[in-house]
Design an enzyme around this catalytic site. Structure first.
Site, PDB file in Angstrom:
ATOM      1  N   SER A 149       0.804  -1.215   0.135  1.00 53.05           N
ATOM      2  CA  SER A 149      -0.038  -0.135   0.027  1.00 53.05           C
ATOM      3  C   SER A 149       0.968   1.329  -0.029  1.00 53.05           C
ATOM      4  CB  SER A 149      -1.007  -0.120   1.051  1.00 53.05           C
ATOM      5  OG  SER A 149      -2.029   0.902   1.200  1.00 53.05           O
TER       6      SER A 149
ATOM      7  N   ASP B 141      -1.844   6.755  -3.478  1.00 59.51           N
ATOM      8  CA  ASP B 141      -0.889   5.824  -2.917  1.00 59.51           C
ATOM      9  C   ASP B 141      -0.061   4.729  -3.787  1.00 59.51           C
ATOM     10  OD1 ASP B 141      -3.141   4.210  -2.632  1.00 59.51           O
ATOM     11  OD2 ASP B 141      -2.465   3.342  -0.633  1.00 59.51           O
TER      12      ASP B 141
ATOM     13  N   ASP C 171      -0.947   1.524  -4.262  1.00 58.74           N
ATOM     14  CA  ASP C 171      -1.752   0.293  -5.067  1.00 58.74           C
ATOM     15  C   ASP C 171      -3.140   1.072  -5.277  1.00 58.74           C
ATOM     16  OD1 ASP C 171      -2.680   0.827  -2.195  1.00 58.74           O
ATOM     17  OD2 ASP C 171      -3.268  -1.344  -2.105  1.00 58.74           O
TER      18      ASP C 171
ATOM     19  N   ASP D 235      -5.551   2.639  -3.629  1.00 56.03           N
ATOM     20  CA  ASP D 235      -6.959   2.565  -3.011  1.00 56.03           C
ATOM     21  C   ASP D 235      -7.120   3.756  -1.778  1.00 56.03           C
ATOM     22  OD1 ASP D 235      -4.928   1.850  -0.934  1.00 56.03           O
ATOM     23  OD2 ASP D 235      -6.039   0.263   0.001  1.00 56.03           O
TER      24      ASP D 235
END
Length: 333
Positions: free
Chosen positions: A103, A243, A245, A247
């Site tokens: 993440s 960020d 990834d 999400d």
């Protein structure tokens, strides 16, 4: 003589399994995660995807090997955002999905987000079952093994769904938007979607690079100085930062001021409750009072949870809420 209880090490944290790649997270653990998932889930197909971190391809191979050894077919989605993978899991006949990512964490970290068939990270009860299987590390290989299919980049249905939910399409077409994807995989989605809607997009850090050379992967105010400056210099209407990834989304207003994630949540909440008075809103206990104030103003019902997207998402499903979100820029519906 009574047998002693063996304490199973805790692997899953607030959001999945994370650690330093090559030290705490490696191909051996990836194989065990794949094997445990293949043992736990009944259906035959599992979707896997990854972010752009340098260690992600190595972990992908270990994960796939474990799943295939348990007789599960693997649909390899390659580079993909977490929301896109979750959407694909929910809207196909897959039993589960795994996103290889850490993440917003620094590039030396990596990990696994395990997604259930409903497109949400698996509940704590399944995390515990996986931890037991991973700790036991005893597997019975399937004969024949599963098959692997490569389907990287095939997320057309995801874009169609996103487009169908845009209420003010004409308004988007009049905007100039600076998008800072932070060298993450959202470079594959947000700029493309906005351009398709007619917006004028200025890309920043929009080349996927697992070392995140453009800025720290976490879209916090102290990391978004360049984005704020470009928004002001270009006379843009807003800026968007993601960020690693994809999400999380943090917004910068037309003056270059970075707006907190819970303020964005409050704006969405206000619009939703205006049209659905009395609806339930879910957010963790560390969210600011502005979300509570909007709920009170619009006669919504606010439900507080522990910190973590899985806590918010699972509570949304359990109580039938229409919206949830976190202060870090994550919004769920």
């Amino acid at each position: 003589m009574a047998s002693r209880m063996v304490k199973v090490p805790k692997l899953f944290g607030t959001n999945g399994i994370r650690g330093v790649a090559g030290k705490e997270i490696g191909s051996s653990l990836a194989f065990r995660v794949g094997s445990a998932l293949g043992t736990l889930f009944p259906k035959e197909r599992v979707l896997i995807g990854r972010d752009g971190r340098l260690s992600s391809p190595m972990l992908m191979e270990g994960l796939a090997a474990g799943l295939l050894a348990q007789g599960k077919d693997v649909e390899d989605r390659g580079l993909i955002t977490t929301p896109a993978l979750e959407f694909m899991v929910k809207n196909t006949s897959s039993s589960a999905g795994v996103m290889i990512t850490a993440s917003h964490n620094p590039p030396e970290y990596n990990g696994f987000k395990v997604v259930d068939s409903d497109g949400i990270e698996i509940p704590r009860s399944k995390e515990e079952k996986m931890e037991i299987l991973i700790h036991r590390d005893k597997w019975r290989a399937s004969n024949p093994p599963g098959q692997r299919v490569i389907r990287e980049g095939r997320i057309g249905s995801y874009f169609e769904k996103l487009e169908s939910q845009v209420l003010a399409r004409d308004g988007v077409g009049n905007l100039k938007i600076v998008v800072d994807t932070g060298n993450g995989v959202s470079a594959l989605t947000t700029p493309r979607l906005l351009r398709k809607l007619g917006a004028r997009v200025i890309g920043v850090n929009d080349v996927i690079d697992g070392e995140f050379p453009g800025r720290n992967s976490e879209p916090r105010p102290e990391n978004l100085g360049s984005l704020s400056k470009i928004v002001r210099e270009e006379g843009a209407d807003l800026g968007i930062a993601h960020d690693g990834d994809g999400d999380r989304a943090i917004f910068v207003d037309e003056t270059g001021v970075v707006q907190p994630g819970d303020r964005t949540l409050a704006l969405v909440e206000d619009e939703l409750l205006r049209n659905h008075p009395g609806a339930k809103i879910v957010t963790p206990i560390n969210t600011s009072m502005v979300v509570s104030e909007i709920a009170k103003k619009r006669k919504g019902k606010l439900i507080l949870t522990k910190v973590g997207s899985i806590e918010v998402s699972r509570t949304i499903v359990r109580v039938g809420a229409l919206l949830g979100g976190e202060e870090n820029g994550g919004i769920f519906y």
